[in-house]
Design an enzyme around this catalytic site. Structure first.
Site, PDB file in Angstrom:
ATOM      1  N   ALA A 149      -9.890   1.413   3.832  1.00 29.20           N
ATOM      2  CA  ALA A 149      -8.804   1.547   4.804  1.00 29.20           C
ATOM      3  C   ALA A 149      -7.508   0.899   4.315  1.00 29.20           C
ATOM      4  CB  ALA A 149      -9.226   0.910   6.132  1.00 29.20           C
ATOM      5  N   ASP A 150      -7.533   0.286   3.150  1.00 23.79           N
ATOM      6  CA  ASP A 150      -6.372  -0.444   2.649  1.00 23.79           C
ATOM      7  C   ASP A 150      -5.280   0.519   2.178  1.00 23.79           C
ATOM      8  OD1 ASP A 150      -5.396  -3.249   1.587  1.00 23.79           O
ATOM      9  OD2 ASP A 150      -5.065  -1.835  -0.044  1.00 23.79           O
ATOM     10  N   ILE A 151      -4.070   0.343   2.698  1.00 27.18           N
ATOM     11  CA  ILE A 151      -2.983   1.258   2.352  1.00 27.18           C
ATOM     12  C   ILE A 151      -2.599   1.140   0.876  1.00 27.18           C
ATOM     13  CG2 ILE A 151      -1.204  -0.406   3.079  1.00 27.18           C
ATOM     14  CD1 ILE A 151      -1.067   3.458   3.331  1.00 27.18           C
ATOM     15  N   LEU A 172      -4.614   0.540  -1.604  1.00 26.17           N
ATOM     16  CA  LEU A 172      -5.602   1.287  -2.388  1.00 26.17           C
ATOM     17  C   LEU A 172      -5.340   2.787  -2.275  1.00 26.17           C
ATOM     18  CD1 LEU A 172      -8.093   0.949  -4.195  1.00 26.17           C
ATOM     19  CD2 LEU A 172      -9.515   1.129  -2.149  1.00 26.17           C
TER      20      LEU A 172
END
Length: 309
Positions: free
Chosen positions: A253-255, A257
């Site tokens: 969910a990391d933007i 990444l």
């Protein structure tokens, strides 16, 4: 000055470590990149110990020279060494990971460009979770500023022989004594302040026993900690990766990444969480390291490096 050396698993790139610190500022660190030197306070037990860390040798014969003016018992020195080895990811063998990464042409470029890059882990799990909560939904610079303000408010001060002041990260007990009203003037949001103080109090009252987490599987840690208010899966995945050093985390969910995968694979659109998890299946059991190298591609662009070949 008490000095000793810690050998590091090669390859270990001091240059890449210092470059990453340019885009990932840590207010606990004094950085002297020209001397391959870092200075910061580590806690040994509850005692703050100012430590210098100079990287010597080469990428293929790396050594960390450690120095402190604090008197340490043999047990305290062993604890400090364990902490430093953990923080600097000293024992990770990158070679089998590189062998697997090179099966994909897009990632082989990153292996060549960032050879020897490792994560810097947080020195303890209380600090790791608090820093992660602080960093939720804000940029790295503002997160570092908020962390600095928390250090100044509740951390322990250590002064070196030249009068330079360093701050140790606050203990759970120190943060548990704070009120939300203490953090709001420092630009902490109401929720962020509540979550940090709640987490500290959960540790102090025994609801969360941090030492127990080390014996848990990743999903057990997720289930245990997401029961706390304000702590979601992404937050715990960051703790597992940056605090515990677990090798197979994929914070899908990391933007950052998402941005990195789009950059590295030259995609027209950013992949969603489901697509990232599908891609990550072929990165096991080293998804944390894959994530680091993909993040670093974004960092290299921010630093205006030419990283593609």
């Amino acid at each position: 000055m008490h000095a000793f050396q810690i050998p590091l698993m090669p390859p270990y790139s001091f240059e890449r470590l210092f470059q990453r610190l340019q885009t990932h500022p840590d207010p606990q660190l004094e950085v002297q990149a020209e001397n391959n030197l870092l200075r910061r306070v580590f806690r040994v037990g509850s005692r703050p110990v100012l430590t210098s860390l100079q990287f010597v040798g080469s990428i293929d014969q790396p050594v960390l020279q450690v120095g402190t003016t604090s008197a340490l018992s043999a047990e305290e020195r062993d604890e400090l060494v364990r902490t430093i080895r953990h923080v600097f990811c000293a024992d990770l063998d990158l070679l089998p990971i590189y062998e697997q990464m090179q099966e994909e042409a897009e990632l082989a470029v990153l292996v060549k460009r960032f050879r020897g890059l490792r994560l810097m882990h947080d020195s303890d799990l209380f600090q790791s979770m608090v820093k992660t909560i602080i960093g939720q939904q804000i940029n790295l610079t503002f997160a570092a500023n908020l962390t600095q303000r928390l250090l100044a408010l509740a951390g322990d001060e250590v002064v070196d022989e030249r009068g330079v002041k360093f701050l140790a990260f606050p203990t759970a007990e120190a943060v548990a004594r704070l009120a939300v009203e203490d953090l709001r003037p420092l630009q902490f949001s109401q929720r962020k302040a509540e979550y940090i103080i709640d987490y500290a109090r959960a540790i102090v009252d025994g609801t969360v026993e941090l030492e127990r987490l080390w014996a848990m599987e990743d999903e057990e840690v997720v289930a245990h900690l997401t029961a706390l208010r304000g702590i979601g899966r992404w937050t715990v995945e960051c703790l597992l990766m940056f605090g515990m050093g677990r090798p197979n985390l994929l914070p899908a969910a990391d933007i950052g990444l998402r941005n990195g995968i789009s950059l590295v694979y030259k995609l027209d659109t950013k992949p969603d969480e489901k697509e990232i998890r599908r891609m990550g299946e072929r990165w096991e059991p080293w998804r944390s390291i894959y994530s680091l190298y993909i993040w670093e591609a974004v960092g290299a662009v921010k630093r205006k490096e030419v990283w593609e070949e």
